[in-house]
Design a protein around this motif. Structure first.
Motif, PDB file in Angstrom:
ATOM      1  N   LEU A  24       0.829  -1.208   0.000  1.00  0.00           N
ATOM      2  CA  LEU A  24       0.000   0.000   0.000  1.00  0.00           C
ATOM      3  C   LEU A  24       0.862   1.255   0.000  1.00  0.00           C
ATOM      4  O   LEU A  24       0.630   2.184  -0.765  1.00  0.00           O
ATOM      5  CB  LEU A  24      -0.935   0.014   1.213  1.00  0.00           C
ATOM      6  N   THR A  70       2.888   1.617  -3.515  1.00  0.00           N
ATOM      7  CA  THR A  70       2.154   1.569  -4.776  1.00  0.00           C
ATOM      8  C   THR A  70       1.703   2.985  -5.116  1.00  0.00           C
ATOM      9  O   THR A  70       1.194   3.702  -4.259  1.00  0.00           O
ATOM     10  CB  THR A  70       0.926   0.642  -4.664  1.00  0.00           C
ATOM     11  N   PRO A 108      -0.782   5.642  -6.824  1.00  0.00           N
ATOM     12  CA  PRO A 108      -2.169   5.674  -7.291  1.00  0.00           C
ATOM     13  C   PRO A 108      -2.204   5.585  -8.822  1.00  0.00           C
ATOM     14  O   PRO A 108      -1.399   6.202  -9.511  1.00  0.00           O
ATOM     15  CB  PRO A 108      -2.677   7.021  -6.798  1.00  0.00           C
ATOM     16  N   ARG A 148      -2.696   0.173  -9.979  1.00  0.00           N
ATOM     17  CA  ARG A 148      -3.501  -1.051  -9.890  1.00  0.00           C
ATOM     18  C   ARG A 148      -4.734  -0.972 -10.794  1.00  0.00           C
ATOM     19  O   ARG A 148      -5.467   0.020 -10.767  1.00  0.00           O
ATOM     20  CB  ARG A 148      -3.976  -1.281  -8.451  1.00  0.00           C
ATOM     21  N   ASN A 152      -8.397  -1.476 -11.895  1.00  0.00           N
ATOM     22  CA  ASN A 152      -9.685  -1.444 -11.183  1.00  0.00           C
ATOM     23  C   ASN A 152      -9.603  -0.834  -9.785  1.00  0.00           C
ATOM     24  O   ASN A 152     -10.595  -0.863  -9.060  1.00  0.00           O
ATOM     25  CB  ASN A 152     -10.320  -2.836 -11.110  1.00  0.00           C
ATOM     26  N   ARG A 153      -8.473  -0.341  -9.383  1.00  0.00           N
ATOM     27  CA  ARG A 153      -8.342   0.377  -8.103  1.00  0.00           C
ATOM     28  C   ARG A 153      -7.438   1.590  -8.320  1.00  0.00           C
ATOM     29  O   ARG A 153      -6.330   1.650  -7.804  1.00  0.00           O
ATOM     30  CB  ARG A 153      -7.741  -0.530  -7.027  1.00  0.00           C
ATOM     31  N   PRO A 154      -7.908   2.555  -9.074  1.00  0.00           N
ATOM     32  CA  PRO A 154      -7.044   3.678  -9.443  1.00  0.00           C
ATOM     33  C   PRO A 154      -6.616   4.548  -8.269  1.00  0.00           C
ATOM     34  O   PRO A 154      -5.611   5.249  -8.369  1.00  0.00           O
ATOM     35  CB  PRO A 154      -7.884   4.478 -10.437  1.00  0.00           C
ATOM     36  N   ASP A 155      -7.323   4.496  -7.152  1.00  0.00           N
ATOM     37  CA  ASP A 155      -6.941   5.321  -6.011  1.00  0.00           C
ATOM     38  C   ASP A 155      -6.226   4.524  -4.926  1.00  0.00           C
ATOM     39  O   ASP A 155      -5.953   5.053  -3.848  1.00  0.00           O
ATOM     40  CB  ASP A 155      -8.149   6.060  -5.445  1.00  0.00           C
ATOM     41  N   PHE A 156      -5.873   3.255  -5.202  1.00  0.00           N
ATOM     42  CA  PHE A 156      -5.115   2.450  -4.249  1.00  0.00           C
ATOM     43  C   PHE A 156      -3.666   2.930  -4.238  1.00  0.00           C
ATOM     44  O   PHE A 156      -3.067   3.156  -5.272  1.00  0.00           O
ATOM     45  CB  PHE A 156      -5.155   0.967  -4.640  1.00  0.00           C
ATOM     46  N   ALA A 177      -4.857   6.450   3.817  1.00  0.00           N
ATOM     47  CA  ALA A 177      -4.777   5.247   2.976  1.00  0.00           C
ATOM     48  C   ALA A 177      -4.813   3.980   3.827  1.00  0.00           C
ATOM     49  O   ALA A 177      -5.501   3.014   3.479  1.00  0.00           O
ATOM     50  CB  ALA A 177      -3.498   5.287   2.128  1.00  0.00           C
ATOM     51  N   ARG A 185      -8.354   3.484   5.064  1.00  0.00           N
ATOM     52  CA  ARG A 185      -9.287   3.105   4.003  1.00  0.00           C
ATOM     53  C   ARG A 185      -9.081   1.674   3.523  1.00  0.00           C
ATOM     54  O   ARG A 185     -10.029   0.907   3.414  1.00  0.00           O
ATOM     55  CB  ARG A 185      -9.140   4.057   2.819  1.00  0.00           C
ATOM     56  N   TRP A 186      -7.838   1.309   3.213  1.00  0.00           N
ATOM     57  CA  TRP A 186      -7.587   0.032   2.565  1.00  0.00           C
ATOM     58  C   TRP A 186      -7.312  -1.119   3.526  1.00  0.00           C
ATOM     59  O   TRP A 186      -7.542  -2.281   3.186  1.00  0.00           O
ATOM     60  CB  TRP A 186      -6.434   0.171   1.569  1.00  0.00           C
TER      61      TRP A 186
END
Length: 120
Positions: free
Chosen positions: A31, A34, A36, A39, A41-45, A72, A75-76
């Motif tokens: 996390l 990485t 943003p 990833r 399908n997870r553009p804000d990861f 972050a 959230r994740w």
């Protein structure tokens, strides 16, 4: 068992596995480092730390990064961990991230340090 990060093979030639605590530390590292948009399908990861490694280091940068990382992590990974303490320090060309967290499933408190810099 969980697949170890980074992916590699063990001494038997099989996919390396790891325990739950190390797997959570691996997820935290992924996390943090990485970017943003990296990833599918997870553009804000992610946290964007790697974008800031070559930015001019300052206490203001460290404070902004600390705020971003806290959000972050909550959230994740908030369902797996509870952040107890998060400290981001900038020292010359290095960012150092110190994290104390509680593993919600076991109640165990763990500490991790993530240094990153231009020379690392």
């Amino acid at each position: 068992m969980n697949i170890d990060f980074p992916f590699h093979f063990d001494d038997r030639g099989r996919t390396a596995t790891t325990g739950d605590d190390d797997h959570i530390a691996d997820m935290i590292e992924q996390l943090i480092f990485t970017m943003p948009g990296e990833r599918v399908n997870r553009p804000d990861f992610g946290s964007g730390v790697m974008q800031l490694v070559h930015a001019p280091n300052s206490p203001e940068l460290a404070a902004a990064l600390q705020f971003t990382l806290q959000a972050a992590l909550d959230r994740w990974l908030g369902d797996l961990i509870e952040v107890q303490a998060l400290k981001v320090e900038s020292q010359e060309a290095t960012l150092r991230i110190d994290l104390d967290y509680l593993v919600r499933r076991t109640g165990k408190t763990l500490k991790e340090t993530f240094p990153r810099g231009a020379a690392l």
